[in-house]
Design an enzyme around this catalytic site. Structure first.
Site, short mmCIF file in Angstrom:
data_model
loop_
_atom_site.label_atom_id
_atom_site.label_comp_id
_atom_site.label_asym_id
_atom_site.label_seq_id
_atom_site.Cartn_x
_atom_site.Cartn_y
_atom_site.Cartn_z
N CYS A 2 0.62 -1.74 0.35
CA CYS A 2 -0.06 0.42 0.72
C CYS A 2 0.89 0.78 0.04
CB CYS A 2 -0.71 0.11 1.63
SG CYS A 2 -2.12 -1.33 1.17
N ARG A 27 3.63 -0.21 -4.69
CA ARG A 27 3.73 -0.59 -3.96
C ARG A 27 1.91 -1.86 -3.64
NH1 ARG A 27 7.26 1.44 0.18
NH2 ARG A 27 5.40 0.46 1.61
N TRP A 76 -2.84 -2.95 -1.85
CA TRP A 76 -2.83 -4.02 -1.87
C TRP A 76 -3.76 -4.76 -1.04
CZ3 TRP A 76 -0.80 -8.12 0.24
CH2 TRP A 76 -0.23 -9.25 -0.56
N ASN A 102 -1.23 1.90 5.49
CA ASN A 102 -0.26 0.63 5.24
C ASN A 102 -0.24 -0.43 6.11
OD1 ASN A 102 1.33 -0.11 3.88
ND2 ASN A 102 3.06 0.59 3.77
N GLY A 103 -0.46 -1.29 6.02
CA GLY A 103 -0.47 -2.78 7.23
C GLY A 103 -1.68 -2.58 7.54
N GLU A 491 16.88 -17.46 -9.86
CA GLU A 491 16.26 -16.18 -10.32
C GLU A 491 15.71 -16.12 -11.05
OE1 GLU A 491 15.51 -13.78 -8.33
OE2 GLU A 491 16.38 -11.82 -10.03
N LYS A 495 11.86 -14.88 -12.37
CA LYS A 495 11.58 -13.25 -13.19
C LYS A 495 10.36 -13.88 -14.23
CE LYS A 495 12.70 -11.23 -12.10
NZ LYS A 495 13.50 -10.91 -10.18
N GLU A 498 6.48 -14.24 -12.26
CA GLU A 498 6.01 -13.04 -11.87
C GLU A 498 5.68 -12.59 -12.92
OE1 GLU A 498 8.09 -11.12 -9.36
OE2 GLU A 498 10.20 -10.80 -10.18
N HIS A 514 17.00 -36.29 -10.98
CA HIS A 514 15.50 -36.72 -9.44
C HIS A 514 14.52 -36.50 -9.74
CE1 HIS A 514 20.11 -38.46 -8.06
NE2 HIS A 514 19.98 -37.24 -7.93
N LYS A 613 5.91 -4.46 -4.45
CA LYS A 613 7.15 -4.22 -4.40
C LYS A 613 7.78 -4.58 -2.97
CE LYS A 613 11.44 -3.09 -6.41
NZ LYS A 613 11.24 -3.76 -6.75
O1 M6R Z 1 12.59 -5.78 -1.12
P1 M6R Z 1 13.22 -7.22 -0.51
O2 M6R Z 1 14.70 -7.26 -1.42
O3 M6R Z 1 13.36 -7.39 1.24
O4 M6R Z 1 12.58 -7.89 -1.44
C1 M6R Z 1 12.17 -9.62 -1.61
C2 M6R Z 1 11.03 -10.46 -2.29
O5 M6R Z 1 10.15 -9.62 -1.89
C3 M6R Z 1 11.37 -9.48 -3.80
O6 M6R Z 1 12.77 -9.91 -4.00
C4 M6R Z 1 10.70 -10.03 -4.55
O7 M6R Z 1 10.92 -11.63 -4.30
C5 M6R Z 1 11.28 -9.40 -6.26
N1 M6R Z 1 9.39 -9.90 -6.72
C6 M6R Z 1 11.63 -10.48 -7.04
O8 M6R Z 1 11.25 -9.77 -8.43
#
Ligand code: M6R
Length: 618
Positions: A2, A27, A76, A102-103, A491, A495, A498, A514, A613
């Site tokens: 948020c 956010r 969010w 926010n929270g 990673e 990517k 997501e 396996h 984010k």
């Molecule tokens: O701000 P942070 O690095 O702590 O965030 C961790 C994850 O939420 C963040 O890396 C998330 O997995 C991203 N969407 C990856 O692209």
């Protein structure tokens, strides 16, 4: 999660608040809302969907834009589905108070029942509407001003919050408070105007003076007077520290790129250089990091290093494990912060915990840090956002100098986190004597070349696009790598899933046989990192195993490779470097690939569905 954006002063509030929300949309973007006070009435507009949708709605309500006080929110969703009613801001029952949040208020249900018994009724399913009514109830029963009512109400609240509250009967003040979720106050010249936001991006063009509230603090902001900061628990006054913002406007704009993600991928040569600048001193043949030097004994005498993080930062932590064990010969464990914090871990004062976080606000990582500290560990933070909660909560730490990362999919944060981890591993290796001096110097020279090599790699964008067009309709993908490049495979898969919503899994290449090998057929694209050092021959064997089952191979190879190029369906070359540095290169084509696939599929690259984010809830 948020975003909060508010303004009080002499300018028109609406454009400031709405543009602020656009910058904070990373956010959360389930719904958006804005309240503008015209001196007499509060005009509320809110809707499910994005800020652009809200703007469309407000176009036909010109009166709703007039006024010098405004408060907005991009959501969010946690409590209550994303719909118009659950969107923020929320009014109190009398209609005098308005609040954005926010929270999560964990004990909202108990408070709600109590308020219902006192005659309150609720329109939404949110914990936020409960909070604004709790403040109203305290204000009425105690007969106090808004500031005092907020302070007293918050002492009854369990959970996390950043809030901004306005009372139409006190039109020259806004009250803000924080516990666990960030809030920044932009201070205008001569206290004539103030900005409130979840981060400083909404007000960077208006003022460079910012106050970041600490946890359990609240601020009474009064036009013409200033900002008074109090402790929520006992109302004690705190002297606020005004920080000078380093952020500039062009850092938070797209700068000619179609998406923030693409801009951020292309910023990596600079981001990596900025991260090692002033730390990696080639002439002196040293790495200078005072945050490590001051605590060198802690690192050198540690029984082990435990790395805690989430998501992409956790993948960087896995690369860190390979780096620390290989270069500094220190045992490392890498933990998901969310698991670590709840599994009663065995931690002693001989442990060093490294917490990695781009945002510096991730709730699970923050909680893991607090737990490790309470058990006596020394905690070191690697964060991108200056002044963030994690940066403040750790004993020492290093910033990545990636600059603001706005695309929800992390790119330059990942490579700069790896850069910092490499510097630390090399520094500890040199201090311990586990890296011979000539090897150490060779690493510095090779590291120095990385930004240029990333720049070269970015020129293969067209080729990556062609490969993306071949595989964009795949339903499943596998990513394989070994050693330093196993985390890069994880990673790469993250990517892709997501931002394109294609199911993808990363595996250590040898694990394939396996289980995952059962998935392989002619429809399965498999991205394999097969650089020339490390376990090259073993990876080649894994590729052969895939080919004999008709899988499609897209290989990331070192320039000049012969063997894999012949077997693979497609290949992408990366420049040669030391094996320990390859993740900084091999990750680039995988980022580009995910980006192009998502664009070709028409997905919202910068704001993928359901994500945010900064994950400030558990
Ligand atoms: O701000 P942070 O690095 O702590 O965030 C961790 C994850 O939420 C963040 O890396 C998330 O997995 C991203 N969407 C990856 O692209």
């Amino acid at each position: 999660m948020c975003g909060i954006s508010a303004y009080i002063g002499y300018r028109k509030a609406y454009p400031i608040v709405i543009n602020g929300l656009k910058r904070l949309e990373y956010r959360g973007y389930d719904s958006a809302g804005v309240m503008i006070f015209d001196g007499e009435n509060m005009h509320l507009s809110k809707t499910k969907g994005k800020v652009s949708h809200l703007e469309e709605i407000i176009k036909s309500k010109p009166k709703s834009k007039v006024g010098n006080i405004g408060m907005g929110h991009t959501r969010w969703a946690t409590h209550g589905v994303p719909n118009d009613v659950n969107s923020h801001p929320h009014f109190s029952q009398s209609g005098d108070l308005v609040l954005v949040h926010n929270g999560i208020i964990e004990n909202y249900d108990t408070i709600k029942k109590e308020l219902i018994s006192r005659g309150y009724s609720f329109k939404s399913d949110t914990d936020t509407e409960v909070l604004v009514n709790l403040i109203e109830e305290v204000k009425l029963t105690e007969g106090c001003k808004l500031g005092k009512a907020v302070q007293l109400a918050l002492t009854n609240v369990v959970g996390a919050y950043a809030i901004a509250v306005f009372d139409k009967n006190r039109p020259n003040e806004i009250i803000v408070a924080r516990l666990g979720s960030p809030i920044a106050i932009g201070v205008g010249k001569d206290n004539k105007e103030f900005f409130v936001a979840s981060d400083a991006s909404p007000f960077v063009e208006y003022t460079k003076d910012a106050i970041y509230l600490e946890d359990e603090e609240m601020a009474i902001i009064r036009v013409g007077k200033g900002v008074k900061v109090h402790k929520i628990m006992d109302d004690a006054l705190v002297q606020p520290e005004i920080q000078k913002l380093q952020m500039s406007l062009d850092q938070i704009e797209k700068g000619g790129f179609d998406h923030f993600m693409l801009k951020e991928i292309y910023e990596q040569p600079k981001a990596i250089t900025d991260t090692f600048r002033g730390r990696m001193l080639l002439e002196e043949k040293i790495i200078k990091m005072s945050s490590i030097e001051t605590y060198l004994d802690k690192f050198l005498n540690a029984n082990r290093i435990i790395i805690v993080a989430c998501g992409t930062s956790w993948h960087a932590g896995l690369v860190g494990e390979y780096l620390f064990e290989d270069l500094a010969r220190i045992p490392v464990e890498v933990e998901y912060a969310s698991e670590f914090r709840y599994r009663n871990p065995i931690i002693t004062n001989k442990d060093v915990v490294i917490a990695i976080s781009q945002s510096g606000e991730t709730a699970d990582t923050l909680a893991a840090i607090k737990l490790a500290k309470s058990m006596g560990a020394f905690v070191y933070g690697i964060c991108n956002v200056v002044g963030s909660s994690i940066a403040r909560e750790t004993h020492s730490g290093a910033y990545t100098h990636a600059g603001p990362e706005i695309g929800v999919a992390s790119t330059k944060a990942f490579t700069t986190q790896i850069t910092v981890l490499t510097l630390i591993a090399l520094k500890l290796g040199q201090a311990k004597g586990s890296i011979p001096q000539h090897n150490f110097e060779n690493y510095l020279e090779k590291m120095q070349l990385i930004p240029k090599q990333v720049e070269e790699l970015l020129q293969i964008d067209e080729k990556v696009k062609e490969i993306a067009s071949v595989y964009k309709d795949a339903k499943n993908c596998l990513y394989l790598g070994r050693g330093f490049n196993f985390p890069v495979a994880l990673e790469g898969a993250l990517k892709l899933k997501e931002i394109s919503y294609i199911h993808a899994e990363g595996y250590p290449a040898a694990e394939m046989k396996h289980g995952p090998i059962a998935l392989i057929d002619e429809n399965m694209p498999i991205f394999v990192i097969a650089t020339n050092k490390g376990h090259y021959e073993k990876v080649v064997s894994n590729i052969q195993e895939i080919k004999s089952r008709a899988g499609k191979i897209i290989a990331i190879v070192t320039e000049g490779d012969v063997t894999v190029k012949e077997i693979a369906d497609h290949y992408i070359e990366v420049p040669d470097t030391e094996e320990a540095l390859t993740p900084l290169l091999t990750t680039i084509p995988l980022q580009l690939l995910s980006y192009h696939i998502a664009v070709m599929l028409g997905k919202n690259v910068d704001q993928p569905r359901n994500l945010a984010k900064s994950v400030t809830v558990e």
